[in-house]
Scaffold this active site. Structure first.
Site, mmCIF file in Angstrom:
data_model
loop_
_atom_site.group_PDB
_atom_site.id
_atom_site.type_symbol
_atom_site.label_atom_id
_atom_site.label_comp_id
_atom_site.label_asym_id
_atom_site.label_seq_id
_atom_site.Cartn_x
_atom_site.Cartn_y
_atom_site.Cartn_z
ATOM 1 N N ASN A 15 34.403 38.354 25.433
ATOM 2 C CA ASN A 15 34.566 37.668 26.545
ATOM 3 C C ASN A 15 33.379 37.070 26.910
ATOM 4 O O ASN A 15 32.369 37.818 27.479
ATOM 5 C CB ASN A 15 35.267 38.203 27.812
ATOM 6 C CG ASN A 15 35.374 37.253 29.136
ATOM 7 O OD1 ASN A 15 34.597 36.652 29.289
ATOM 8 N ND2 ASN A 15 36.756 37.484 29.563
ATOM 9 N N ASP A 74 37.330 48.268 31.572
ATOM 10 C CA ASP A 74 38.662 47.913 31.648
ATOM 11 C C ASP A 74 38.989 47.714 33.234
ATOM 12 O O ASP A 74 38.644 48.593 33.899
ATOM 13 C CB ASP A 74 39.664 49.051 31.036
ATOM 14 C CG ASP A 74 41.047 48.485 30.710
ATOM 15 O OD1 ASP A 74 41.279 47.418 29.844
ATOM 16 O OD2 ASP A 74 42.002 49.246 31.241
ATOM 17 N N SER A 75 39.822 46.616 33.708
ATOM 18 C CA SER A 75 39.938 46.531 34.811
ATOM 19 C C SER A 75 41.478 45.679 35.192
ATOM 20 O O SER A 75 42.038 45.189 34.240
ATOM 21 C CB SER A 75 38.871 45.676 35.327
ATOM 22 O OG SER A 75 38.702 44.259 34.635
ATOM 23 N N PHE A 160 38.962 33.863 39.223
ATOM 24 C CA PHE A 160 39.907 33.895 38.097
ATOM 25 C C PHE A 160 40.848 34.941 38.326
ATOM 26 O O PHE A 160 40.855 35.667 39.417
ATOM 27 C CB PHE A 160 39.253 34.074 36.694
ATOM 28 C CG PHE A 160 38.190 35.075 36.768
ATOM 29 C CD1 PHE A 160 39.002 36.459 36.400
ATOM 30 C CD2 PHE A 160 36.990 35.113 37.068
ATOM 31 C CE1 PHE A 160 37.965 37.689 36.328
ATOM 32 C CE2 PHE A 160 36.255 36.198 37.037
ATOM 33 C CZ PHE A 160 36.697 37.446 36.674
ATOM 34 N N GLY A 161 42.071 35.171 37.621
ATOM 35 C CA GLY A 161 42.897 36.082 37.676
ATOM 36 C C GLY A 161 43.769 36.341 38.979
ATOM 37 O O GLY A 161 44.235 35.124 39.579
ATOM 38 N N PHE A 162 43.780 37.123 39.504
ATOM 39 C CA PHE A 162 44.526 37.458 40.841
ATOM 40 C C PHE A 162 43.353 37.322 42.169
ATOM 41 O O PHE A 162 43.956 37.341 43.230
ATOM 42 C CB PHE A 162 45.035 38.788 40.975
ATOM 43 C CG PHE A 162 46.347 39.097 40.114
ATOM 44 C CD1 PHE A 162 47.494 39.299 40.758
ATOM 45 C CD2 PHE A 162 46.187 39.308 38.770
ATOM 46 C CE1 PHE A 162 48.743 39.262 40.016
ATOM 47 C CE2 PHE A 162 47.381 39.482 38.046
ATOM 48 C CZ PHE A 162 48.598 39.671 38.814
ATOM 49 N N ASP A 163 42.377 36.651 41.983
ATOM 50 C CA ASP A 163 41.565 36.327 43.100
ATOM 51 C C ASP A 163 42.558 35.423 44.118
ATOM 52 O O ASP A 163 41.959 35.737 45.435
ATOM 53 C CB ASP A 163 40.354 35.589 42.613
ATOM 54 C CG ASP A 163 39.220 36.552 41.989
ATOM 55 O OD1 ASP A 163 39.571 37.790 41.877
ATOM 56 O OD2 ASP A 163 38.170 36.144 41.426
ATOM 57 N N ARG A 189 33.734 45.420 40.038
ATOM 58 C CA ARG A 189 32.901 45.545 38.843
ATOM 59 C C ARG A 189 31.453 45.759 39.435
ATOM 60 O O ARG A 189 30.740 46.521 38.827
ATOM 61 C CB ARG A 189 32.775 44.093 37.976
ATOM 62 C CG ARG A 189 31.990 44.123 36.619
ATOM 63 C CD ARG A 189 32.239 43.197 35.654
ATOM 64 N NE ARG A 189 33.597 43.557 35.023
ATOM 65 C CZ ARG A 189 34.596 42.509 35.247
ATOM 66 N NH1 ARG A 189 34.607 41.643 36.110
ATOM 67 N NH2 ARG A 189 35.795 42.768 34.604
#
Length: 205
Positions: A15, A74-75, A160-163, A189
């Site tokens: 990434n 990993d998150s 991004f993602g679930f933000d 993070r």
């Protein structure tokens, strides 16, 4: 706690955004950051059911492949009323035949919460586990959390993602509504990296 003493560190990720972010965080220590993608390594299968387990898989694979220390993360998001789901499967919930669709994944979470008639606030936490591994098999693990709640409807187009559905504790806006510089110090993070730096990089000059 083993200290990092080399000059080169492999980031076990393909990434580009994550690699830039990690490189920036480690820049004060003069460390040369390389990525698993740049080195041509395959991505190992993530077969564990914990963040630490999957982080270890990625870090040890990169460390052994490169003969250098390697760092992985990993998150995911854990929702209390869903017994911690989606958790390590956060990205999987967004998978489609055409790539990842996080709007679909966020909608799935909301639908499940409504089906359970989950009480408000719908508590949740973003979790990030970092693993730094050495070629000899030693590793160190650090976990950071950002506590908050899941809100609906989605709010904000940043991040991004679930933000857009995650509102951190002590704030009335979501990660998706925050500017990057506002969000950065509040994230899971960032919390994990503070522990990593204190543990493995803190006394480097």
């Amino acid at each position: 706690m083993r200290k990092f003493t080399g000059n080169d560190l492999v980031v076990a990720s393909h990434n580009a955004g994550k690699i830039r972010e990690i490189g920036k965080l480690l820049e004060p220590f003069g460390i040369n950051v390389k990525s698993a993608g740049d080195l041509g390594f395959e991505e190992p299968d993530e077969t564990e059911d914990t963040f630490a387990g999957n982080a270890r898989i990625k870090a040890h694979f990169a460390a052994k492949s490169s003969d250098l220390p390697a760092l992985s993360d990993d998150s995911g998001i854990m929702v209390d009323a869903l017994d911690g789901a989606p958790g390590v499967y956060t990205a999987d919930w967004a998978e489609t035949d055409n790539g990842r669709d996080f709007v679909m994944a966020m909608t799935k979470v909301q639908t499940l919460l409504d089906d359970k008639n989950a009480a408000h606030p719908r508590k949740a936490a973003f979790v990030c586990t970092l693993c730094i591994a050495w070629p000899d098999g030693h590793d160190e693990i650090f976990e950071g959390r950002a506590e908050g709640q899941v809100v609906w409807p989605m709010r904000g187009e940043n991040g991004f993602g679930f933000d857009p559905v995650f509102q951190p504790e002590g704030h009335d806006v979501t990660f998706g509504e925050m500017k990057p510089e506002e969000k950065a110090p509040l994230t899971h993070r960032a919390a994990a990296f503070r522990l990593l730096v204190d543990g493995c990089f803190g006394d480097l000059s």
